[in-house]
Design a protein around this motif. Sequence first.
Motif, PDB file in Angstrom:
ATOM      1  N   TYR A 129       0.864  -1.174   0.000  1.00 43.99           N
ATOM      2  CA  TYR A 129       0.000   0.000   0.000  1.00 43.99           C
ATOM      3  C   TYR A 129       0.903   1.227   0.000  1.00 43.99           C
ATOM      4  CZ  TYR A 129      -2.320   3.782   2.414  1.00 43.99           C
ATOM      5  OH  TYR A 129      -2.729   5.015   2.807  1.00 43.99           O
ATOM      6  N   HIS A 130       1.581   1.480   1.089  1.00 44.34           N
ATOM      7  CA  HIS A 130       2.669   2.454   1.064  1.00 44.34           C
ATOM      8  C   HIS A 130       3.598   2.179   2.234  1.00 44.34           C
ATOM      9  CE1 HIS A 130       1.324   5.482   4.245  1.00 44.34           C
ATOM     10  NE2 HIS A 130       0.410   4.558   4.251  1.00 44.34           N
ATOM     11  N   ASP A 131       4.830   2.686   2.137  1.00 43.46           N
ATOM     12  CA  ASP A 131       5.810   2.525   3.213  1.00 43.46           C
ATOM     13  C   ASP A 131       6.010   1.070   3.611  1.00 43.46           C
ATOM     14  OD1 ASP A 131       6.619   5.149   3.567  1.00 43.46           O
ATOM     15  OD2 ASP A 131       4.857   5.623   4.779  1.00 43.46           O
ATOM     16  N   SER A 132       6.393   0.251   2.664  1.00 42.34           N
ATOM     17  CA  SER A 132       6.654  -1.135   3.024  1.00 42.34           C
ATOM     18  C   SER A 132       7.921  -1.199   3.873  1.00 42.34           C
ATOM     19  CB  SER A 132       6.777  -2.005   1.778  1.00 42.34           C
ATOM     20  OG  SER A 132       7.892  -1.652   1.031  1.00 42.34           O
ATOM     21  N   ALA A 133       7.950  -2.215   4.719  1.00 41.49           N
ATOM     22  CA  ALA A 133       9.042  -2.308   5.685  1.00 41.49           C
ATOM     23  C   ALA A 133       9.193  -3.743   6.150  1.00 41.49           C
ATOM     24  CB  ALA A 133       8.756  -1.404   6.889  1.00 41.49           C
ATOM     25  N   ALA A 134      10.322  -4.017   6.780  1.00 39.41           N
ATOM     26  CA  ALA A 134      10.551  -5.319   7.398  1.00 39.41           C
ATOM     27  C   ALA A 134      11.160  -5.104   8.774  1.00 39.41           C
ATOM     28  CB  ALA A 134      11.487  -6.163   6.528  1.00 39.41           C
ATOM     29  N   ALA A 135      10.895  -6.061   9.650  1.00 37.21           N
ATOM     30  CA  ALA A 135      11.462  -6.008  11.000  1.00 37.21           C
ATOM     31  C   ALA A 135      11.704  -7.429  11.465  1.00 37.21           C
ATOM     32  CB  ALA A 135      10.499  -5.311  11.960  1.00 37.21           C
ATOM     33  N   ILE A 136      12.751  -7.631  12.228  1.00 35.45           N
ATOM     34  CA  ILE A 136      13.000  -8.981  12.735  1.00 35.45           C
ATOM     35  C   ILE A 136      13.123  -8.953  14.254  1.00 35.45           C
ATOM     36  CG2 ILE A 136      15.538  -8.949  12.477  1.00 35.45           C
ATOM     37  CD1 ILE A 136      15.043 -11.943  11.377  1.00 35.45           C
ATOM     38  N   VAL A 137      12.459  -9.943  14.850  1.00 38.51           N
ATOM     39  CA  VAL A 137      12.436 -10.098  16.298  1.00 38.51           C
ATOM     40  C   VAL A 137      12.969 -11.486  16.613  1.00 38.51           C
ATOM     41  CG1 VAL A 137      10.883 -10.320  18.269  1.00 38.51           C
ATOM     42  CG2 VAL A 137      10.504  -8.499  16.598  1.00 38.51           C
TER      43      VAL A 137
END
Lengths: 612, 120
Positions: free
Chosen positions: A12-20
């Motif tokens: 949609y907008h501002d795609s991102a990834a994060a890892i925990v």
Amino acid sequence: MTVHVLGISGFYHDSAAAIVSDGEIVAAAQEERFSRRKHDPRFPQHAINYCLGEAFIETSELDAVVFYDHPLLTLDRVIKSLLTVAPRGRQQWMKAAPSVLGVKVHVERFIRKALGPNVPVLFTKHHLAHAASAFYPSPFDEAAILTIDGVGEWATTSIAEGSGSEIQILKEIRYPHSLGLLYSAFTYFCGFKVNSGEYKLMGLAPYGEPRYVDLIEERLLHMKPDGSFRLNLEYFGYLDSNRMTNERFSELFGGPPRPAESRITRREMDLASSIQKVIEKVLLGLAGHARELTGKRNLVMAGGVALNCVANGVLQRKKLFDELWIQPAAGDAGGALGAALVASCRYFNVPRKMNSQGRDSQRGSYLGPSFSKSEVRAFLDRENYPYEAVGDSQQRALKIAQVLSEGKVVGHLAGRMEFGPRSLGARSILGDPRRTDTQVLMNLKIKYRESFRPFAPTVLAEDCSKYFEMEGESPYMLLVAPVRKERRLEMDLSRFDQGNEDLLEVVKQPRSDVPAVTHVDYSARVQTILRNDCPAYYDVVKAFRERTGCSAIVNTSFNVRGEPIVCSPQDAYRCFMRTEMDLLVLEDCLLFKKEQPRWEEEDDWRNRYELD
Amino acid sequence: MTGETDMNLTDQTRDDARLEEFFNKQLVPIAEKLREEEAQLLALEFSDSESSWYVPYVDVGPEVFSFDVDQLEQELRDLWRDQQDAVLLELVKSLENLARDLYRDSEDGDDVSPFVYVMF
């Protein structure tokens, strides 16, 4: 065995990834920083690669990849929305269907195609992801949770409570009634771009008078005593057209929307001021109800509306809650982090990791890539760019402070890149807040953006109260506070008040002894800094204090208008050479503009960035 | 390259035609039927008749779950059957077909207008 969960947002907008990993936030980044395409909505492949690298794992070691949104419920809303307005809404359908049906319901395929056929793929819900991004990294064992955005599946506002590892959503307000969409409608009507111009509208508000508040409350928004609200959809276009507002809205506010990039008139200033007041009132109502409903003493917030730092400041000063914590990546990018956290805690039952020092576990939001000194030097040596290496951090800070005190502008890259829309010193452009010409210089010659836009200060946390009427910390630049009265200077606004609409005339007037970070209403969007947060940056601010007696500096994002914030030393050097910055700091290397070789590009780089 | 571009244009034209057809021949008749029945799929009232505009959170399924496009048809059926939106069930098969046909390996294309972002 460590449990590794990768969260992703996008499409949609501002795609991102994060890892925990085992409940601990290891890394998070927005795709735009790597792809160099602002608000990049595409599958966050680069951000994923970075996160896996930072966690030192292969995709085969991932316990799950979690998407931040429920495609089925989104489709449900889209269809029901269209059925409410059809035969109108055809344009929307034609534009949206390829994305909703051609991409979003296939997210699992995209993920497996990118990361391998055997990677476990999970989903969560939009507002739960926001709630998780706000609660789990917060310093609170228990809190009320308020998430407010445009829309996610059906919800536009949610009130939840968090306790330990539990999050329970209690109530919500559903589409099409949305505070985020209301604010975006005014953003659009005032000639700014939806999804990126909201900050401009907020920055414009202090120039205006809130003379439309009653009209907005009478015609557009109905608010109940418990803070809940509905919009009068007769005035909005987003249900059945490709516009946020419609003819009735234009008639109500005296004419059509302001064309983008045209002169800003008193009407837009007053509209900005009015909708800001309305947002603040609704936020206080929602927060008050969250307090009553949950009985919690602390509040955490996320969702795009939580980036309205003026409203956040009002909320904090009202003291409805003892403490307030806001997810710095409050928009959809933060949904990636929330998705990873909610799956870690609620699906894999990994105990929530709280900071043992009583602080938050967001790590200052410095969750992105860093570049070692040797990497920086290798880049500079390869390109033959002249630099001065200053290994001693105190000496380096003193040199930078000296340059700043001479009224020069510094690009600063140090440590891990920030996650979220705000630069917090790791990828920042710095200036001297004491000079009356800093704001105009930095807006027009460095950022190439509108002259009215204010700049924010970074202030040493220990000296914050000397400058601003603010209690506690604001490490993520999410709270606006008044500049202390004794620092203010009286402004002569007689010409402006008599109808002169030249904002520059106001901007150029000194407003305090730190005019570059004092907005026209004597407010400032404050970032407090402790040395532990970002030592290299803290040392610069401290050295500036030692040299000048001033504990604050100007901090704005390291980019030009329309460009994503810089990520790498290469990005930083390019931006430095394209603008009138004087000094570039790349880790321990100082690069003075006057020593650099002539910068040449084949075409005008400004054409590569779409204006935001 | 020219051949690929032509093929993409052909695909685009075909997709547009299918989407138009779905809108005109399936969505619009159902919308009209719902309107005749005074059925409301969105709450649009703007009056003082209720004391609060909050709605209790309804837990639709687990917090964390799996989903793939092969489940689309069944899950849509379950969702709309549970919500007693029986008339919507007529759309399920077509939506499933559209989802299958609109899938593209690459998501590159025009940026979506920000003004229709409520559709996402």
